[in-house]
Design a protein around this motif. Structure first.
Motif, PDB file in Angstrom:
ATOM      1  N   LEU A   1      56.967  14.821  29.212  1.00  0.00           N
ATOM      2  CA  LEU A   1      55.600  14.289  29.078  1.00  0.00           C
ATOM      3  C   LEU A   1      55.187  14.339  27.615  1.00  0.00           C
ATOM      4  N   VAL A   2      54.306  13.423  27.234  1.00  0.00           N
ATOM      5  CA  VAL A   2      53.715  13.406  25.880  1.00  0.00           C
ATOM      6  C   VAL A   2      52.235  13.768  26.018  1.00  0.00           C
ATOM      7  N   LEU A   3      51.854  14.881  25.345  1.00  0.00           N
ATOM      8  CA  LEU A   3      50.441  15.300  25.288  1.00  0.00           C
ATOM      9  C   LEU A   3      49.963  14.997  23.864  1.00  0.00           C
ATOM     10  N   THR A   4      49.045  14.028  23.737  1.00  0.00           N
ATOM     11  CA  THR A   4      48.667  13.581  22.384  1.00  0.00           C
ATOM     12  C   THR A   4      47.153  13.518  22.219  1.00  0.00           C
ATOM     13  N   ASP A   5      46.758  13.887  20.998  1.00  0.00           N
ATOM     14  CA  ASP A   5      45.343  13.741  20.639  1.00  0.00           C
ATOM     15  C   ASP A   5      45.060  12.257  20.422  1.00  0.00           C
ATOM     16  N   LEU A   6      43.871  11.819  20.843  1.00  0.00           N
ATOM     17  CA  LEU A   6      43.537  10.396  20.749  1.00  0.00           C
ATOM     18  C   LEU A   6      43.477   9.956  19.278  1.00  0.00           C
ATOM     19  N   ARG A   7      42.896  10.789  18.427  1.00  0.00           N
ATOM     20  CA  ARG A   7      42.620  10.342  17.064  1.00  0.00           C
ATOM     21  C   ARG A   7      43.609  10.973  16.101  1.00  0.00           C
ATOM     22  N   MET A   8      44.810  10.431  16.087  1.00  0.00           N
ATOM     23  CA  MET A   8      45.792  10.864  15.095  1.00  0.00           C
ATOM     24  C   MET A   8      45.596  10.015  13.847  1.00  0.00           C
ATOM     25  N   PRO A   9      45.788  10.617  12.656  1.00  0.00           N
ATOM     26  CA  PRO A   9      45.465   9.897  11.411  1.00  0.00           C
ATOM     27  C   PRO A   9      46.337   8.657  11.192  1.00  0.00           C
ATOM     28  N   ASP A  10      47.641   8.758  11.473  1.00  0.00           N
ATOM     29  CA  ASP A  10      48.521   7.629  11.129  1.00  0.00           C
ATOM     30  C   ASP A  10      48.575   6.557  12.228  1.00  0.00           C
TER      31      ASP A  10
ATOM     32  N   LEU B   1      50.344   4.521  19.824  1.00  0.00           N
ATOM     33  CA  LEU B   1      51.589   5.242  20.126  1.00  0.00           C
ATOM     34  C   LEU B   1      52.096   4.886  21.530  1.00  0.00           C
ATOM     35  N   LEU B   2      51.150   4.815  22.465  1.00  0.00           N
ATOM     36  CA  LEU B   2      51.527   4.447  23.838  1.00  0.00           C
ATOM     37  C   LEU B   2      52.110   3.035  23.882  1.00  0.00           C
ATOM     38  N   ARG B   3      51.474   2.141  23.134  1.00  0.00           N
ATOM     39  CA  ARG B   3      51.977   0.764  23.104  1.00  0.00           C
ATOM     40  C   ARG B   3      53.397   0.717  22.531  1.00  0.00           C
ATOM     41  N   GLU B   4      53.622   1.431  21.435  1.00  0.00           N
ATOM     42  CA  GLU B   4      54.943   1.427  20.808  1.00  0.00           C
ATOM     43  C   GLU B   4      56.008   2.026  21.732  1.00  0.00           C
ATOM     44  N   ALA B   5      55.629   3.118  22.410  1.00  0.00           N
ATOM     45  CA  ALA B   5      56.592   3.746  23.323  1.00  0.00           C
ATOM     46  C   ALA B   5      56.998   2.782  24.448  1.00  0.00           C
ATOM     47  N   ARG B   6      55.978   2.108  24.953  1.00  0.00           N
ATOM     48  CA  ARG B   6      56.311   1.160  26.036  1.00  0.00           C
ATOM     49  C   ARG B   6      57.110  -0.016  25.483  1.00  0.00           C
ATOM     50  N   HIS B   7      56.778  -0.416  24.268  1.00  0.00           N
ATOM     51  CA  HIS B   7      57.512  -1.504  23.634  1.00  0.00           C
ATOM     52  C   HIS B   7      58.977  -1.131  23.438  1.00  0.00           C
ATOM     53  N   CYS B   8      59.244   0.153  23.159  1.00  0.00           N
ATOM     54  CA  CYS B   8      60.620   0.633  22.972  1.00  0.00           C
ATOM     55  C   CYS B   8      61.310   0.928  24.298  1.00  0.00           C
ATOM     56  N   GLY B   9      60.646   0.684  25.412  1.00  0.00           N
ATOM     57  CA  GLY B   9      61.258   0.899  26.728  1.00  0.00           C
ATOM     58  C   GLY B   9      61.215   2.319  27.189  1.00  0.00           C
TER      59      GLY B   9
ATOM     60  N   PRO C   1      55.638   9.785  30.743  1.00  0.00           N
ATOM     61  CA  PRO C   1      54.180   9.798  31.030  1.00  0.00           C
ATOM     62  C   PRO C   1      53.383  10.355  29.838  1.00  0.00           C
ATOM     63  N   PHE C   2      52.164   9.825  29.671  1.00  0.00           N
ATOM     64  CA  PHE C   2      51.241  10.261  28.592  1.00  0.00           C
ATOM     65  C   PHE C   2      50.002  10.874  29.223  1.00  0.00           C
ATOM     66  N   VAL C   3      49.536  11.999  28.592  1.00  0.00           N
ATOM     67  CA  VAL C   3      48.207  12.561  28.875  1.00  0.00           C
ATOM     68  C   VAL C   3      47.449  12.596  27.533  1.00  0.00           C
ATOM     69  N   ILE C   4      46.250  11.993  27.514  1.00  0.00           N
ATOM     70  CA  ILE C   4      45.471  11.842  26.275  1.00  0.00           C
ATOM     71  C   ILE C   4      44.376  12.913  26.207  1.00  0.00           C
ATOM     72  N   ILE C   5      44.254  13.563  25.019  1.00  0.00           N
ATOM     73  CA  ILE C   5      43.148  14.511  24.767  1.00  0.00           C
ATOM     74  C   ILE C   5      42.119  13.767  23.918  1.00  0.00           C
TER      75      ILE C   5
ATOM     76  N   SER D   1      52.549  14.088  13.568  1.00  0.00           N
ATOM     77  CA  SER D   1      52.080  12.708  13.381  1.00  0.00           C
ATOM     78  C   SER D   1      52.636  11.843  14.519  1.00  0.00           C
ATOM     79  N   SER D   2      52.013  10.718  14.706  1.00  0.00           N
ATOM     80  CA  SER D   2      52.485   9.783  15.753  1.00  0.00           C
ATOM     81  C   SER D   2      53.847   9.204  15.398  1.00  0.00           C
ATOM     82  N   GLU D   3      54.071   8.938  14.122  1.00  0.00           N
ATOM     83  CA  GLU D   3      55.365   8.409  13.690  1.00  0.00           C
ATOM     84  C   GLU D   3      56.474   9.388  14.013  1.00  0.00           C
ATOM     85  N   GLN D   4      56.210  10.692  13.738  1.00  0.00           N
ATOM     86  CA  GLN D   4      57.218  11.705  14.050  1.00  0.00           C
ATOM     87  C   GLN D   4      57.471  11.765  15.565  1.00  0.00           C
TER      88      GLN D   4
END
Length: 809
Positions: A189-198, A204-212, A216-220, A174-177
């Motif tokens: 690096l973070v490899l993440t599916d675009l459509r995560m349920p939570d 997720l990208l916004r939150e990561a940047r917000h947390c400093g 890098p992110f690669v989106i599937i 999950s994105s929260e995890q």
């Protein structure tokens, strides 16, 4: 063997290029330095050959260093660049560093000494950075894989295990995890599916940047999600992969590329930060440099304004290897030596110290150094043109961290003018002391002469009276004659004492010294003898002086006799006259005279000369260097008194073995030279029958005078003082033809007595007599009656002649 460094040097100055190549050949043999002289040649060689570093001068004939740096960026030529700038190009430094220059070196001072190290450091740092980037690309990469679909997770893990073993995938369902894991640990690096349920990938990208988190992110994404993918890129994602057939084969390459781009971005940010810090440091350095240069200029101006030498030296001041490392430019004006002479010659300051002062100056300086307290010392330097310069050196001691003296610094001032003034003041004080001593001796001599004159008058007078009464051939005649001769010699001594004390009565008139010397020449030749040559150098335009001719003859005679005695083996005596004009300083320092026009008489002999101690006493009465019986010590004292009484001055210069020169200065007077006076014949019969009044406080002199006058037939009334004289005249019935009176008497002077008696006897004439002369006569107002004056000692016949002369006028 050291690895050789290939360096390209772009420099259009042949002199700078040759100096640099020579320095590298001698001091940096591990460098291979190639030189080009234009910007285009530099770019061409960089395209043809591989170099480790570029040394770039900013001022090239076809383009400047900034243009070269821009061309290197366009052509993607990668190598460290070190700029060579001129002093004053501080603003340029910031610009070239922004354009990618690795470092810069100002062309100032001994910059070549540090240049190899700067180039070597640039090459080393550049290579280390390349190695760091290459190593970072080979190590295991931790990938956080955010995917909720088990099938996709299984397929991706198996594919990466087969084709991309350098990736380690950690799965978050999950994105929260994923966000929690990112905050706990670092991943590449973070490899993440675009459509995560939570929480979708954008959130997720916004939150990561917000947390400093800068990971890098690669989106599937799925088909049709291109809009969301573009939004992710805007938010900072590095890439996106569309989930289609064989998309797994694209993932390793996309992840490698994203990580590399992220690392480059991090390096770029670090470099930007370092560059900004360097720019700030360079700007601060430039500001400090401007301040330092300003302070240095101000310090130079302050040093230049100091009217002395500012200096610094290392080592003991008395050691031959002491080194001066700074001396102000004032040294060239003060002493004539160049700054380079001081800096290049060890212990130069001591080599130019006057030989008489050198040992003391070295000893004092060494003492200041050893004690660590510094101090002040005065000594003489010999300037380049031979001038002697008095200086005062004030110094402090330079100590190391342990307190041991290692050098000195200070200021040395020219005090020559002060020393000359001090010497002139001492000379004037000595002149004053000498004048006061001579004046005191003169007063003493005058007083002694006065009392002695009374005694001599009595001795000679009674001797004459006795001879008059004795028959020719009488046995006592020889004895009385001997007494008279001794008395005459004593009278000569008193006359010389009076001359020295300036108390004789002079008869000044306008004189031509040339004529006086010419008239005396024959007599002087006989006096000097055949072995002494007499030379006269007389100024034909010589001015006149006002003096007593007989006394000036006495001056020339006495000095000639003195010169003769100084030349027992023969020699030359020169008499020279000339007109001179004395300025105020010279007249006061050397002669104690008023400035103005003078006639100078110089009398020079080639005799034995005199030392300083003798010179200081030669004018004192009774001082003589002759053996006993050859001189009275009054000859030069008489000369001194005559010249001073005549309004002049006498100066003497002499050295042992080099002869003596007496210089006489008499005021130059405009007036006709007086003709020689005819000698008035003595009266045939000095006697008479008139009534005379004799007033004299000395009983012996009074008795002698009365007896002599009675011998010549006169009627004599005697009185011991003015009061008795007044009483005697009141009792007299007849006239008093002449009063003979002493000038200086107790209670009433001779002049006062004469004034009072003229009321009773207006017909009475007055004849003054005194052992004192000039000083007493002037003080008692008799200077206009010199023809009615009789100098003691006198003989009875001289008294009778003078009395008859006054009565017959």
């Amino acid at each position: 063997m050291k690895e050789r460094v290939r360096a390209l040097y772009a420099e259009d100055s042949p002199l700078d290029a040759d100096l640099t190549k020579t320095h590298f050949e001698l001091n940096a043999p591990d460098f291979e330095l190639e030189v080009v002289d234009t910007g285009q040649a530099c770019l061409a060689r960089l395209g043809e050959e591989k170099y480790d570093v570029l040394l770039l001068d900013n001022h090239l004939p076809d383009m400047d260093g900034i243009d070269v740096l821009k061309q290197l960026a366009i052509k993607e030529v990668l190598l460290p660049v070190v700029m060579v700038t001129n002093v004053g190009d501080e603003a340029l430094v910031v610009q070239v560093l922004r354009l990618g220059a690795w470092d810069y070196v100002p062309k100032h001072g001994d910059y070549l000494r540090s240049l190899p190290a700067v180039l070597k450091n640039a090459v080393t740092e550049y290579r280390a950075l390349q190695e760091q980037a290459h190593a970072a690309g080979r190590r295991l990469r931790r990938i956080l894989y955010v995917e909720h679909n088990p099938v996709d997770v299984d397929l991706t893990l198996r594919h990466f295990a087969e084709v991309a073993a350098h990736f380690t995938l950690e799965v978050a369902r999950s994105s929260e995890q994923a966000l929690a894991l990112l905050q706990e640990d670092n991943v590449d690096l973070v490899l993440t599916d675009l459509r995560m349920p939570d929480m979708n990938a954008l959130d997720l990208l916004r939150e990561a940047r917000h947390c400093g988190l800068a990971v890098p992110f690669v989106i599937i994404t799925g088909k049709g999600d291109e809009g969301a993918a573009a939004a992710a890129l805007k938010l900072g994602a590095y890439d996106y992969i569309v989930k289609r057939d064989n998309y797994l084969t694209q993932l390793p390459h996309a992840i490698d590329n994203a990580i590399a781009r992220s690392q480059l971005a991090q390096i770029n940010r670090r470099l930007q930060t370092e560059l900004a810090e360097r720019e700030r440091a360079q700007e601060e350095n430039a500001r400090l440099l401007v301040e330092v240069l300003g302070e240095r200029q101000r310090l130079d101006e302050i040093i230049a304004s100091v009217p002395g030498l500012v200096w610094e030296a290392w080592g003991r001041p008395d050691n031959a290897d002491q080194k001066t490392n700074f001396i102000s430019n004032h040294v060239e004006r003060m002493l004539g030596y160049s700054v380079q002479q001081w800096l290049s010659t060890p212990n130069f300051w001591l080599t130019i110290v006057h030989p008489e002062d050198r040992e003391r100056a070295a000893r004092e300086a060494a003492e200041f150094f050893t004690t660590g307290k510094g101090g002040s010392s005065q000594f003489r330097w010999v300037a380049q043109d031979g001038r002697v310069v008095w200086v005062e050196a004030r110094s402090t001691v330079i100590c190391d961290d342990k307190g041991n003296p290692v050098g000195m610094r200070g200021v040395t001032m020219d005090i020559t003018a002060g020393k000359e003034a001090e010497r002139a003041r001492a000379h004037l004080e000595e002149q004053l002391r000498q004048a006061q001593r001579m004046e005191a001796i003169g007063r003493l001599a005058g007083g002694v002469a006065h009392d002695f004159n009374n005694l001599v008058t009595v001795i000679n007078g009674y001797a004459d009276l006795t001879l008059m009464k004795l028959e020719p051939g009488h046995l006592l005649s020889l004895n009385v004659t001997a007494i008279k001769k001794a008395g005459e010699q004593a009278a000569d001594l008193t006359r010389q004492l009076l001359a020295f004390s300036r108390r004789q009565l002079l008869q000044p008139r306008f004189l031509d010294l040339n004529s006086l010397i010419t008239d005396s020449a024959k007599m002087l030749e006989h006096l000097l003898g055949e072995d002494i040559e007499l030379l006269t150098i007389l100024d034909p335009e010589l001015g006149s002086v006002k003096a007593d001719a007989g006394q000036m003859d006495q001056v020339i005679l006495n000095l000639a006799v003195n010169a003769r005695d100084a030349m027992p083996q023969g020699g030359k005596l020169t008499l020279e006259t000339r007109n001179v004009i004395l300025d105020e300083d010279y007249a006061q320092q050397h002669l104690s005279l008023e400035s103005g026009s003078y006639v100078a008489l110089a009398i020079t002999d080639t005799g034995c000369g005199m030392d300083a101690e003798t010179l200081s006493r030669i004018f004192e009465p009774f001082f003589t260097t002759k053996e006993q019986g050859r001189g009275t010590g009054l000859g030069l004292a008489t000369v001194y008194g005559i010249i001073r009484q005549s309004g002049g001055s006498i100066w003497v210069y002499s050295e042992p073995g080099r002869g003596t020169t007496f210089k006489i200065y008499l005021p130059r007077i405009e007036g006709p030279v007086a003709e020689s006076e005819e000698t008035r014949g003595e009266p045939e019969s000095p006697g008479g029958t008139e009534t005379l009044l004799v007033v004299e406080d000395d009983e012996l002199v009074r008795k002698l005078t009365c007896e002599a006058l009675r011998h010549y037939g006169y009627q004599v009334v005697e009185a011991a003082n003015g009061r008795e004289a007044l009483l005697a005249c009141e009792k007299l019935q007849g006239p008093v033809s002449l009063m003979i009176t002493d000038v200086v008497m107790p209670q009433m002077s001779g002049r006062e007595l004469a004034d009072r008696l003229h009321q009773l006897h207006p017909e009475m004439r007055v004849l003054y007599m005194s052992g004192y002369t000039d000083d007493a006569v002037i003080r008692h107002g008799l200077s206009d009656t010199a023809m009615f004056f009789l100098q003691k000692p006198f003989t009875p016949s001289a008294l009778a002649i003078k009395v008859r002369e006054v009565l017959d006028r």
